[in-house]
Design a protein around this motif. Sequence first.
Motif, PDB file in Angstrom:
ATOM      1  N   ARG A 159     -19.627  -9.399 -20.538  1.00 25.46           N
ATOM      2  CA  ARG A 159     -18.773 -10.594 -20.756  1.00 25.46           C
ATOM      3  C   ARG A 159     -17.317 -10.541 -19.735  1.00 25.46           C
ATOM      4  O   ARG A 159     -16.527 -10.071 -20.131  1.00 25.46           O
ATOM      5  CB  ARG A 159     -18.432 -10.500 -22.261  1.00 25.46           C
ATOM      6  CG  ARG A 159     -19.620 -11.251 -22.993  1.00 25.46           C
ATOM      7  CD  ARG A 159     -19.397 -10.703 -24.166  1.00 25.46           C
ATOM      8  NE  ARG A 159     -18.197 -11.392 -24.980  1.00 25.46           N
ATOM      9  CZ  ARG A 159     -17.848 -11.153 -26.216  1.00 25.46           C
ATOM     10  NH1 ARG A 159     -18.589 -10.201 -26.941  1.00 25.46           N
ATOM     11  NH2 ARG A 159     -16.776 -11.229 -26.723  1.00 25.46           N
ATOM     12  N   PRO A 160     -17.615 -10.206 -18.448  1.00 25.85           N
ATOM     13  CA  PRO A 160     -16.501  -9.746 -17.561  1.00 25.85           C
ATOM     14  C   PRO A 160     -15.426 -10.980 -17.638  1.00 25.85           C
ATOM     15  O   PRO A 160     -15.729 -12.190 -17.889  1.00 25.85           O
ATOM     16  CB  PRO A 160     -17.384  -9.883 -16.023  1.00 25.85           C
ATOM     17  CG  PRO A 160     -18.462 -10.681 -16.213  1.00 25.85           C
ATOM     18  CD  PRO A 160     -18.739 -10.710 -17.721  1.00 25.85           C
ATOM     19  N   GLY A 161     -14.212 -10.559 -17.340  1.00 23.87           N
ATOM     20  CA  GLY A 161     -12.942 -11.375 -17.613  1.00 23.87           C
ATOM     21  C   GLY A 161     -12.591 -12.007 -19.066  1.00 23.87           C
ATOM     22  O   GLY A 161     -11.783 -12.684 -19.189  1.00 23.87           O
ATOM     23  N   GLN A 162     -13.450 -11.382 -20.132  1.00 26.55           N
ATOM     24  CA  GLN A 162     -13.136 -11.696 -21.483  1.00 26.55           C
ATOM     25  C   GLN A 162     -12.657 -10.405 -22.146  1.00 26.55           C
ATOM     26  O   GLN A 162     -13.185  -9.512 -21.943  1.00 26.55           O
ATOM     27  CB  GLN A 162     -14.474 -12.542 -21.987  1.00 26.55           C
ATOM     28  CG  GLN A 162     -15.056 -13.422 -21.262  1.00 26.55           C
ATOM     29  CD  GLN A 162     -16.125 -14.071 -21.997  1.00 26.55           C
ATOM     30  OE1 GLN A 162     -16.251 -14.093 -23.092  1.00 26.55           O
ATOM     31  NE2 GLN A 162     -17.496 -14.614 -21.193  1.00 26.55           N
ATOM     32  N   LEU A 163     -11.841 -10.865 -23.425  1.00 23.11           N
ATOM     33  CA  LEU A 163     -11.280  -9.940 -24.044  1.00 23.11           C
ATOM     34  C   LEU A 163     -12.528  -9.796 -25.003  1.00 23.11           C
ATOM     35  O   LEU A 163     -13.013 -10.557 -25.683  1.00 23.11           O
ATOM     36  CB  LEU A 163     -10.190 -10.265 -24.916  1.00 23.11           C
ATOM     37  CG  LEU A 163      -9.854  -9.546 -26.099  1.00 23.11           C
ATOM     38  CD1 LEU A 163      -9.438  -8.213 -25.697  1.00 23.11           C
ATOM     39  CD2 LEU A 163      -8.684 -10.484 -27.102  1.00 23.11           C
ATOM     40  N   VAL A 164     -13.184  -8.379 -25.401  1.00 20.61           N
ATOM     41  CA  VAL A 164     -14.005  -8.114 -26.444  1.00 20.61           C
ATOM     42  C   VAL A 164     -13.176  -7.273 -27.343  1.00 20.61           C
ATOM     43  O   VAL A 164     -12.647  -6.005 -27.323  1.00 20.61           O
ATOM     44  CB  VAL A 164     -15.073  -7.329 -25.866  1.00 20.61           C
ATOM     45  CG1 VAL A 164     -16.279  -6.923 -26.695  1.00 20.61           C
ATOM     46  CG2 VAL A 164     -15.840  -8.007 -24.558  1.00 20.61           C
ATOM     47  N   GLY A 165     -12.955  -7.668 -28.819  1.00 22.16           N
ATOM     48  CA  GLY A 165     -12.579  -7.117 -29.765  1.00 22.16           C
ATOM     49  C   GLY A 165     -13.023  -5.745 -30.208  1.00 22.16           C
ATOM     50  O   GLY A 165     -14.088  -5.423 -30.014  1.00 22.16           O
ATOM     51  N   LYS A 166     -12.030  -4.882 -30.456  1.00 20.10           N
ATOM     52  CA  LYS A 166     -12.452  -3.409 -31.003  1.00 20.10           C
ATOM     53  C   LYS A 166     -13.312  -3.558 -31.950  1.00 20.10           C
ATOM     54  O   LYS A 166     -14.323  -2.830 -32.036  1.00 20.10           O
ATOM     55  CB  LYS A 166     -11.084  -2.736 -31.654  1.00 20.10           C
ATOM     56  CG  LYS A 166     -10.151  -2.371 -30.318  1.00 20.10           C
ATOM     57  CD  LYS A 166      -9.022  -1.610 -31.027  1.00 20.10           C
ATOM     58  CE  LYS A 166      -8.126  -1.230 -29.890  1.00 20.10           C
ATOM     59  NZ  LYS A 166      -6.883  -0.390 -30.267  1.00 20.10           N
TER      60      LYS A 166
END
Length: 532
Positions: A47-54
């Motif tokens: 998921r490049p360029g996307q925030l991935v939540g903790k």
Amino acid sequence: MLKSSHHSIAVGDRVVDLANETLRDGGGGNVPLRPRAWAVLRLLATRPGQLVGKDEIMDAVWSDCEVTEDSLVQAIGDIRRALGDAGRSALKTLPRRGYMLVVDEGPIDARLVHGDTPRLSGIEEQPASSSTPPHLSIVVLPFANIGGDPAQDYFVDGVTESLTTDLSRISGSFVIARNTAFTFKGKAVNVRQIGRELNVRYVLEGSVQRGRDRCRVNVQLTQTETGSHVWAERFDKPATDLLDMQDEIVSRLANNLNAELIKAEARRAERSPHPDAMDLYFQGRACINKGVTPVFLAQARDFFMRALALDPGNIEAAVAAAQIDVSIGSAFLTDDPSVQFEAAEAGLNKVLLHAPSHPRAHMLLGAVHMQSMRALGGIAECRQALLLDPNLADAHGFIGLAKFLLGRGEEVEAHIHEALRLSPRDTRAYLWYMFVGLGKLSLCADREAADWFRRSIEFNRNHALAHFHFAAALALLGDQKEASAAAAAGLALDPGFTIRRYRANPKVDNPVYLAKRARFYEGMRLAGLPEE
């Protein structure tokens, strides 16, 4: 900076090859990454360029075990180092939210993706990940119900489950989840085989026997590599309220295991020809546990600085380095402790930006506040630490110290008893004993104060300040000979101590506390401690 294809993401001269599950360098060779760190990188790369939540990362990567957020922070540090020069700028941290790989589209050199670069004959390619068990990796096997009464199974299983949860709060630990551990319930086990199957260094086994009036618990910790016992313990407790009893049993076991696991990891690290950052961290923690002297603190700081040089993002080493500064300032080992407290506060605030739920960081920040004219704020930080880790007995100890600094010496002992209830053999109990002695001395209960200082010294003689306070109490009681001996023992550990240094750094401006503290100077002078 970062380029993508259907199955690969290029970061500088590194390529995340999703098709082949590898991270490659500029020459096409594999860059080693531990399995969990690779799993985090793979998730971000999809998921490049996307925030991935903790929370999403934790649920995806550590679904089979219980760990703290520190494990994610350490994995991110491993990834940044593996990505090389571009790692820090390409892998973005969004404080308190999650992480992101920043994308810059463009073509990818096929040699990097497919690894077509010629290799030297006779040299095998290194695997992308190591099968070496993680530091402080452990499985808690279901405790045995010795009495055989099926009605007691719920209590015995509850001890096992709670202990699994509480051990996951130990800094840097990796604990196999309850569901996996309980597949071994009632089975004969071979700890070496379990170590190989679960990829853990330690196995904890135990038994619980409940009678009408007593509850007996036996535990043993075994190293899976050799099958040798690392630690064993047995204790009895009156069978009162079941939930309170379970909580106390679990707290005592978790705190004892914390200390024993640190010692075991430090011994292992001493044998390593190429220690990594966590090896160095555990060796430093072992030095801290020896006592508060200039020598031990210098040795510990060296280990932590070396750990941070190898891994600048190592949260545990950063917290431990701050603890060194707190210890130096608290023990009057310097003429100007404000320098140490300011350094510790800056370091701990930086840690809490990245790991806001780190219990020891909150506790140590509380200790800094207490001794920098902010005792009430220090208590609040320690209470926050206890919300995050109810087993953190040292936080109760520091709250006791804060009550002394606020001029409420009569309240100190209750907090220390709570700390001792959770961890009666804690490596830092000698400090807690001293805190009670300080409270008693401020109340002019000199005989009781001397008894508590004596207990502190008997528990750990490597703490000069306890000797100095013991000397003051004895001198005020008129025991000049023993007071002089205590003063000499303290000066052997800290030759630079003077009454002037002690008097110039009162830590707080509370007038009640300052008025009571004048007796301490008098006792120190009577004991023969140097004025200048």
